[in-house]
Design an enzyme around this catalytic site. Structure first.
Site, PDB file in Angstrom:
ATOM      1  CD  GLU A 137       2.223  37.938   0.509  1.00  0.00           C
ATOM      2  OE1 GLU A 137       3.300  37.751   1.113  1.00  0.00           O
ATOM      3  OE2 GLU A 137       1.116  37.563   0.925  1.00  0.00           O
ATOM      4  CB  ALA A 140       5.605  35.954  -2.216  1.00  0.00           C
ATOM      5  CB  THR A 168      -4.477  44.358 -12.008  1.00  0.00           C
ATOM      6  OG1 THR A 168      -3.159  43.981 -12.393  1.00  0.00           O
ATOM      7  CG2 THR A 168      -5.190  45.022 -13.174  1.00  0.00           C
ATOM      8  N   GLY A 349      11.840  54.563 -37.132  1.00  0.00           N
ATOM      9  CA  GLY A 349      13.103  55.284 -36.926  1.00  0.00           C
ATOM     10  C   GLY A 349      12.968  56.327 -35.818  1.00  0.00           C
ATOM     11  CD  GLU A 373      -3.133  36.982 -15.860  1.00  0.00           C
ATOM     12  OE1 GLU A 373      -3.790  37.947 -16.255  1.00  0.00           O
ATOM     13  OE2 GLU A 373      -3.457  35.801 -16.062  1.00  0.00           O
ATOM     14  CB  THR A 375       8.358  36.382 -15.564  1.00  0.00           C
ATOM     15  OG1 THR A 375       8.809  35.107 -15.068  1.00  0.00           O
ATOM     16  CG2 THR A 375       8.241  37.366 -14.400  1.00  0.00           C
ATOM     17  CD  GLN A 377      12.467  35.476 -17.867  1.00  0.00           C
ATOM     18  OE1 GLN A 377      11.541  36.134 -17.396  1.00  0.00           O
ATOM     19  NE2 GLN A 377      13.099  35.840 -18.966  1.00  0.00           N
TER      20      GLN A 377
HETATM   21  N1  COS Z   1      -3.115  23.190 -11.802  1.00  0.00           N
HETATM   22  C1  COS Z   1      -3.357  22.419 -10.715  1.00  0.00           C
HETATM   23  N2  COS Z   1      -2.416  22.135  -9.798  1.00  0.00           N
HETATM   24  C2  COS Z   1      -1.193  22.647  -9.990  1.00  0.00           C
HETATM   25  C3  COS Z   1      -0.866  23.462 -11.087  1.00  0.00           C
HETATM   26  C4  COS Z   1      -1.900  23.709 -12.028  1.00  0.00           C
HETATM   27  N3  COS Z   1      -1.658  24.464 -13.101  1.00  0.00           N
HETATM   28  N4  COS Z   1       0.413  23.843 -11.015  1.00  0.00           N
HETATM   29  C5  COS Z   1       0.916  23.272  -9.895  1.00  0.00           C
HETATM   30  N5  COS Z   1      -0.070  22.550  -9.282  1.00  0.00           N
HETATM   31  C6  COS Z   1       0.061  21.756  -8.063  1.00  0.00           C
HETATM   32  C7  COS Z   1       1.178  20.718  -8.182  1.00  0.00           C
HETATM   33  O1  COS Z   1       0.695  19.501  -8.701  1.00  0.00           O
HETATM   34  C8  COS Z   1       1.603  20.542  -6.746  1.00  0.00           C
HETATM   35  O2  COS Z   1       0.634  19.721  -6.109  1.00  0.00           O
HETATM   36  P1  COS Z   1       0.960  18.844  -4.784  1.00  0.00           P
HETATM   37  O3  COS Z   1       0.981  19.793  -3.647  1.00  0.00           O
HETATM   38  O4  COS Z   1      -0.191  17.910  -4.709  1.00  0.00           O
HETATM   39  O5  COS Z   1       2.281  18.193  -5.024  1.00  0.00           O
HETATM   40  C9  COS Z   1       1.438  21.943  -6.187  1.00  0.00           C
HETATM   41  O6  COS Z   1       0.476  22.612  -7.005  1.00  0.00           O
HETATM   42  C10 COS Z   1       2.742  22.722  -6.169  1.00  0.00           C
HETATM   43  O7  COS Z   1       3.225  22.780  -7.495  1.00  0.00           O
HETATM   44  P2  COS Z   1       4.759  23.084  -7.823  1.00  0.00           P
HETATM   45  O8  COS Z   1       5.620  22.128  -7.051  1.00  0.00           O
HETATM   46  O9  COS Z   1       4.906  23.119  -9.296  1.00  0.00           O
HETATM   47  O10 COS Z   1       4.918  24.542  -7.178  1.00  0.00           O
HETATM   48  P3  COS Z   1       6.120  25.586  -7.207  1.00  0.00           P
HETATM   49  O11 COS Z   1       6.214  26.204  -5.867  1.00  0.00           O
HETATM   50  O12 COS Z   1       7.339  24.949  -7.763  1.00  0.00           O
HETATM   51  O13 COS Z   1       5.582  26.752  -8.181  1.00  0.00           O
HETATM   52  C11 COS Z   1       5.014  27.854 -10.213  1.00  0.00           C
HETATM   53  C12 COS Z   1       5.064  26.560  -9.409  1.00  0.00           C
HETATM   54  C13 COS Z   1       6.371  28.490 -10.388  1.00  0.00           C
HETATM   55  C14 COS Z   1       4.470  27.430 -11.575  1.00  0.00           C
HETATM   56  C15 COS Z   1       4.030  28.858  -9.560  1.00  0.00           C
HETATM   57  O14 COS Z   1       4.534  29.319  -8.340  1.00  0.00           O
HETATM   58  C16 COS Z   1       3.706  30.048 -10.458  1.00  0.00           C
HETATM   59  O15 COS Z   1       2.880  29.968 -11.374  1.00  0.00           O
HETATM   60  N6  COS Z   1       4.354  31.206 -10.198  1.00  0.00           N
HETATM   61  C17 COS Z   1       4.064  32.432 -10.929  1.00  0.00           C
HETATM   62  C18 COS Z   1       2.943  33.128 -10.259  1.00  0.00           C
HETATM   63  C19 COS Z   1       2.392  34.242 -11.088  1.00  0.00           C
HETATM   64  O16 COS Z   1       1.941  34.050 -12.206  1.00  0.00           O
HETATM   65  N7  COS Z   1       2.419  35.438 -10.525  1.00  0.00           N
HETATM   66  C20 COS Z   1       1.887  36.576 -11.168  1.00  0.00           C
HETATM   67  C21 COS Z   1       0.869  37.191 -10.291  1.00  0.00           C
HETATM   68  S1  COS Z   1      -0.741  36.919 -10.756  1.00  0.00           S
HETATM   69  S2  COS Z   1      -1.071  38.551 -11.818  1.00  0.00           S
END
Ligand code: COS
Length: 392
Positions: A137, A140, A168, A349, A373, A375, A377
């Site tokens: 979003e 987000a 996409t 070059g 998908e 970054t 980071q």
């Molecule tokens: N598989 C299954 N469960 C998962 C998981 C995975 N790969 N990753 C996290 N979870 C679960 C965690 O176990 C946690 O579970 P509980 O609610 O039971 O505690 C929950 O999901 C939340 O996980 P976490 O605390 O790690 O969440 P965060 O908010 O800290 O975010 C990241 C985690 C940063 C990894 C996630 O937001 C992310 O991947 N962001 C990038 C998104 C992205 O790729 N965007 C691009 C757009 S798509 S083209």
């Protein structure tokens, strides 16, 4: 460039079966004949490659993971690697337009009921319909739990309001997998996933976005105003949306990473060839250690990237959780792609900086791998968490 084949070590086989080689050759041939001749024109005009998508679909190079029960080929994640590398070697803009369909309908395969799979998957086998993964979003991106789109239950429907960004293929999709909050107070545990057809009242594809690279993949913004979505279109239970998104990304990230390998390989091939042809100081620049060390490093990093992708895909095909390995692959292959394409421009070059030569496009295309998908980071964040605070 040679790839590993028929090498076995420690009981792990890297050999390709005859079927896998035939699949890779089919994809390579398709990339050479159908994609390469169009890549420049489609990039310049930011043209949606509908004709190439239709041909890829006809040949079985699209939606390759749809289970046989719903008419698909049910190829494994590993076979997806073989197709994805070749398509993006052809052009990552066109390759991504084809491959991103897997991200769009992945949540249906992962979390759909039998009924939902029967409704949404067979039409994708019958026709070259596009689907989009509508997660990001305006406010987000990396922080998925910050999604503001809402879905409020009203009888046997949900009323969806909100907007999505950088989606996409959205401008050409038949339906979207939309992630929305069904309970704001629950944060990530309040997110749910829905299949939202584009023709529902209130769905608007707002804008085709003008990108730096991968320009032949459509990227659009979307909005939903009081869209009534049948409750039957909800994937999984209320509150399961976040985990469905993460599981989908665990599966698709190696598939995206291998696209970066394809782009890097293309850049390497152009640079290696040019370094043998370009003569300066009375000898080909390839004879110069400053250049041939660059070439050696490019090849080494590409090979390592491919192995990380293959490892993640292999684990997925074994039914293992590959969150860590998917992020290793995505992080390393994306950063490698950026480095290798930048070095390829350096080898060329001044000519490398010109649009007339192929490597400037590859450098522009590469940048997106470090962003979409998740970054580079975010991949590091996932890697560090998986290593330091592992979940079972
Ligand atoms: N598989 C299954 N469960 C998962 C998981 C995975 N790969 N990753 C996290 N979870 C679960 C965690 O176990 C946690 O579970 P509980 O609610 O039971 O505690 C929950 O999901 C939340 O996980 P976490 O605390 O790690 O969440 P965060 O908010 O800290 O975010 C990241 C985690 C940063 C990894 C996630 O937001 C992310 O991947 N962001 C990038 C998104 C992205 O790729 N965007 C691009 C757009 S798509 S083209």
């Amino acid at each position: 460039m040679a790839t590993i084949e028929h090498v076995t070590a420690g009981g792990v086989s890297f050999g390709l079966t005859d079927e896998q080689k035939a699949l890779r050759d089919l994809a390579h041939d398709f990339a050479e004949r159908e994609i390469r001749p169009k890549e420049r024109e489609y990039d310049e005009g930011s043209i949606h490659p509908a004709d190439v998508i239709a041909k890829a679909h006809e040949l079985g190079l699209m939606n390759v993971h749809i289970p046989e029960a719903y008419g698909g080929l049910e190829l494994g994640a590993f076979e997806g690697m073989l197709v994805g590398e070749e398509l993006c070697w052809g052009c990552s803009g066109i390759g991504t337009a084809i491959a991103a369909n897997g991200l769009g309908h992945g949540p249906v395969i992962i979390a759909g009921t039998e009924e939902q799979k029967r409704e949404w998957l067979p039409p994708l086998v019958d026709r070259a319909l596009l689907t989009s993964f509508a997660l990001t979003e305006p406010n987000a991106g990396s922080d998925v739990s910050g999604i503001q789109t809402t879905a409020v239950r009203d009888g046997d429907e949900y009323i969806v309001n909100g907007s999505k960004m950088f989606i996409t293929n959205a401008g050409h999709a038949a339906w979207f997998t939309v992630f929305a909050s069904t309970n704001k107070s629950q944060g990530h545990r309040g997110l749910s996933a829905f299949v939202v057809p584009v023709d529902l009242n209130g769905v608007v594809v707002d804008k085709h976005l003008d990108k730096m690279g991968q320009r032949s993949t459509d990227t659009s913004s979307l909005s939903f105003t009081d869209v009534r979505v049948p409750a039957a279109n909800r994937l999984g239970e209320e509150g399961e949306g976040f985990k469905i998104a993460m599981k989908t990304l665990d599966f698709t990230r190696p598939g995206t990473a291998i696209g970066a390998v394809g782009v890097a390989r293309a850049a390497f091939e152009y640079a290696a060839q040019y370094s043998k042809e370009r003569v300066q100081f009375g000898m080909p620049i390839a004879m110069n250690q400053g250049i041939n060390f660059l070439i050696a490093d490019m090849a080494t990093k590409i090979e390592a990237s491919r192995l990380l992708c293959w490892q993640a895909a292999w684990m997925i095909d074994q039914g293992m959780r590959a969150t860590l390995q998917s992020s290793y692959a995505k992080r390393f292959a994306a950063d490698t792609c950026m480095e290798v394409t930048t070095d390829a421009v350096q080898v060329f070059g001044g000519y490398g900086y010109m649009k007339e030569y192929p490597v400037e496009k590859l450098m522009r295309d590469a940048k997106l791998y470090q962003i979409y998908e998740g970054t580079s980071q975010i991949q590091r964040l996932v890697i560090a968490r998986e290593l330091l605070m592992p979940r079972d």
